[in-house]
Design a protein around this motif. Structure first.
Motif, PDB file in Angstrom:
ATOM      1  N   PRO A   1       0.810  -1.228   0.000  1.00 35.96           N
ATOM      2  CA  PRO A   1       0.000   0.000   0.000  1.00 35.96           C
ATOM      3  C   PRO A   1       0.841   1.275   0.000  1.00 35.96           C
TER       4      PRO A   1
ATOM      5  N   ILE B   1       2.112   1.984  -3.505  1.00 37.96           N
ATOM      6  CA  ILE B   1       1.047   2.506  -4.368  1.00 37.96           C
ATOM      7  C   ILE B   1       0.750   3.957  -4.015  1.00 37.96           C
ATOM      8  N   GLU B   2       0.670   4.243  -2.703  1.00 39.08           N
ATOM      9  CA  GLU B   2       0.370   5.604  -2.255  1.00 39.08           C
ATOM     10  C   GLU B   2       1.468   6.589  -2.662  1.00 39.08           C
TER      11      GLU B   2
ATOM     12  N   THR C   1       1.995   1.273  -9.929  1.00 46.12           N
ATOM     13  CA  THR C   1       0.533   1.209  -9.956  1.00 46.12           C
ATOM     14  C   THR C   1       0.096  -0.010  -9.154  1.00 46.12           C
ATOM     15  N   ALA C   2      -1.205  -0.087  -8.896  1.00 53.98           N
ATOM     16  CA  ALA C   2      -1.731  -1.231  -8.153  1.00 53.98           C
ATOM     17  C   ALA C   2      -1.487  -2.531  -8.924  1.00 53.98           C
TER      18      ALA C   2
ATOM     19  N   THR D   1       2.193  -3.479  -8.698  1.00 52.62           N
ATOM     20  CA  THR D   1       2.495  -3.986  -7.367  1.00 52.62           C
ATOM     21  C   THR D   1       2.001  -5.417  -7.208  1.00 52.62           C
TER      22      THR D   1
END
Length: 93
Positions: free
Chosen positions: A36, A39-40, A45-46, A49
């Motif tokens: 997370p 991504i943050e 990108t999600a 990841t």
């Protein structure tokens, strides 16, 4: 000490504990809590990841499959040392 009983030196027990901690605790399971944050921070990108997580799992599975043959060929101690160095380098990089 009773005859026929084997004792492990304290250093071998500590080295085994450190190997388990690094191999299972850090090398395998440390990546999931970082996903997370990556991504943050928009490092990945999600979807990327998720692919990194799959690659992490694949590497762990390949290591589990190849561990016994490599230990038989090069020796257990040499394989453990190389694995620990690899884990430490991966965290540094």
């Amino acid at each position: 000490m009773h005859p026929g009983r084997h004792s492990l030196p304290v250093t071998a027990v500590i080295a085994g504990g450190v190997a388990v901690l690094l191999g299972l605790g850090f090398a395998r399971f440390a990546f999931a809590p970082l996903m997370p944050a990556m991504i943050e921070a928009q490092w990945f990108t999600a979807a990327a990841t998720a692919y990194l997580g799959a690659a992490n799992l694949l590497g762990y599975l390949l290591g589990a499959v190849t561990a016994a043959p490599l230990a038989a060929r090069f020796g257990t101690g040499q394989c453990v040392r190389l694995s620990l160095v690899t884990v430490c380098l991966s965290f540094l990089l």
